[in-house]
Design an enzyme around this catalytic site. Structure first.
Site, PDB file in Angstrom:
ATOM      1  CE1 TYR A 223      -2.960  -3.079   0.419  1.00  0.00           C
ATOM      2  CE2 TYR A 223      -3.530  -2.326   2.628  1.00  0.00           C
ATOM      3  CZ  TYR A 223      -3.689  -3.223   1.594  1.00  0.00           C
ATOM      4  OH  TYR A 223      -4.568  -4.270   1.727  1.00  0.00           O
ATOM      5  N   PRO A 372     -17.531  -4.122  -6.187  1.00  0.00           N
ATOM      6  CG  PRO A 372     -18.110  -3.078  -8.180  1.00  0.00           C
ATOM      7  CD  PRO A 372     -17.453  -2.808  -6.854  1.00  0.00           C
ATOM      8  CB  SER A 416     -14.345   6.243   3.911  1.00  0.00           C
ATOM      9  OG  SER A 416     -14.825   7.428   3.295  1.00  0.00           O
TER      10      SER A 416
END
Length: 470
Positions: A223, A372, A416
């Site tokens: 990351y 998704p 978020s």
């Protein structure tokens, strides 16, 4: 409608279940037939129209731009919902509708199954006709409302235990923990930092999460934001011992030198130890996995890692790891959503990864719950089945989906960059989903993965009655 196919294959309880799995009750049936039930409205028609609208026109032609895995899943989902919606119509109304055409398309899908290469080679012959059928049926579908009777004490799977969901705190406590098999207490709510850039975004987001009550932060070598996560932990003022820090070894090329990479990660994070450390992927070979795991075991012995785990492993890879591990993994982090429950092809397997993990006492953490499937066109947040359930609880779809996985016995790591969304994602411990709604959410995987005469996943009950569709 059936041309010759072009073959172009481009928590922690062990239990045995004997229950009423497999029973589907319809609104017309009585309680004596179905047992204690609840009646709910099911948005089959809305789901069919929604899914068809998401499939790009490029998937209607061989030369078009299309993710064929995503297209196959979306068309299966659309047509299963369509058939179930039409099944609610009276015989008189069905006589006015192109039922034979709908059946022909579904039979064709049955031949294509889930192979993207076969879809690529053949779907263009049925695409236009399928779109026309949807348009022809749309006026009827907009008026359709379906109802279904559901057993109240059956969630449609053999896990977590006896077909019932896990009891998760409803007292508002965001710090609810689960004790891993080695005794480590891990908060079941974590904050994920995947795709949060190290331009200050990861730092601000992780700091906000900690300020709002999160006590579990997930990062990784891959990351590239570990230094910002570590700084957020320090600046939060929260004692290190009260934060569960999770990170990963991402680069398979460094599996043979895992210890060296781990030490550099400690330096980036500016911490003395990591609570949970894992292999981010299976890597390139068994030899590499074995060498990496041996070094992680030494770090565990030294107290620099509190618990060991893996990510993106399936049961075969986990079984291999258990064959040589001196210290067993107690944690796994995989993609888990209503369409993709545990791994890429998990829904197509005969047995459930989650049930296997329960017997092996390995804790699942699901990532990307609201996103998704890889390359998919269907979005869990906008799925009409999820939206309908969320409205019943006056909750957001995100909250419902994360609570669903908690009640399946897994941990969650929403992410978020917005304070209000971070707060919203943490409000999972002041409500509970009914067993009936758990059953409906578990069954959505079957709407994506089933074809006539071949319902999948086999480890999930026939929640919606797909076995009737021939």
């Amino acid at each position: 409608m059936s041309p010759k196919l072009v073959w172009q294959l481009a928590s922690f309880l062990a239990f045995e279940v004997r229950s009423s799995l497999g029973q589907v009750c319809h609104a017309a049936q009585d309680d004596e037939t179905c047992g204690r039930t609840s009646v709910v409205e099911i948005p089959y028609a809305a789901a069919a129209l929604w899914a068809e609208s998401l499939i790009p026109s490029g998937c209607d032609a061989q030369a078009g731009q299309c993710d064929w895995n995503g297209a196959a899943a979306a068309w299966h989902y659309a047509w299963n919902n369509l058939r179930l919606a039409l099944d609610q119509f009276s015989a008189e109304d069905q006589d006015k509708l192109p039922m034979d055409g709908v059946q022909q398309v579904h039979t064709f899908m049955q031949e294509l199954k889930h192979h993207p290469g076969i879809w690529y080679g053949n779907w263009h012959t049925a695409a236009a006709f399928s779109r026309q059928l949807i348009q022809q049926l749309k006026p009827w579908l907009k008026e359709e409302q379906s109802k279904l009777r559901l057993p109240q004490a059956n969630i449609g799977t053999h896990f977590p235990t006896l077909g019932r969901s896990i009891s998760v705190s409803t007292d508002g406590n965001m710090g609810t923990t689960v004790t891993l098999a080695n005794g480590f207490a891990m908060p079941v709510l974590g904050f994920g930092t995947w795709e949060l850039p190290a331009d200050g975004t990861a730092y601000r987001s992780a700091l906000m999460a900690l300020e709002l009550g999160y006590r579990h932060v997930d990062t990784a070598q891959g990351y590239y934001n570990e230094h910002e996560v570590g700084r957020a932990m320090r600046d939060s003022g929260i004692p290190r011992s009260q934060i569960c820090l999770v990170t990963k070894l991402s680069d398979p090329g460094e599996y043979k030198t895992a210890r060296k990479r781990f030490e550099s990660q400690l330096n980036a994070l500016q911490v003395d130890y990591v609570d949970i450390y894992m292999l981010h992927s299976p890597g390139d070979s068994k030899e590499d996995r074995q060498k990496a795991w041996s070094q992680l075991e030494t770090l565990y012995d030294e107290g620099k890692i509190k618990a060991l785990g893996v990510s993106n492993f399936d049961t075969d890879l986990l079984t291999e790891l258990l064959s040589f591990a001196r210290i067993r993994p107690v944690y796994i982090q995989n993609k888990y959503s209503i369409y993709m429950p545990g791994n890429d092809d998990e829904a197509l397997k005969k047995s459930s990864l989650m049930e296997w993990l329960g017997k092996e006492r390995i804790m699942m953490t699901g990532y990307s719950i609201i996103h998704p499937a890889h390359g998919g066109y269907l979005s869990p947040l906008n799925d009409p089945h999820v939206v309908s359930i969320a409205k019943r609880y006056s909750r957001t779809p995100s909250q419902v989906l994360h609570r669903w996985l908690l009640q399946l016995g897994a941990a969650v790591i929403p992410r978020s960059t917005k304070r209000e969304r971070i707060r919203e994602n943490g409000l999972l411990f002041d409500f509970a989903l009914s067993e009936a709604d758990m059953r409906l959410l578990n069954g959505i995987a079957s709407l994506v993965n089933s074809v006539p005469g071949d319902r999948k996943p086999l480890w999930c009950d026939d929640v919606y009655g797909l076995d009737r569709l021939k």
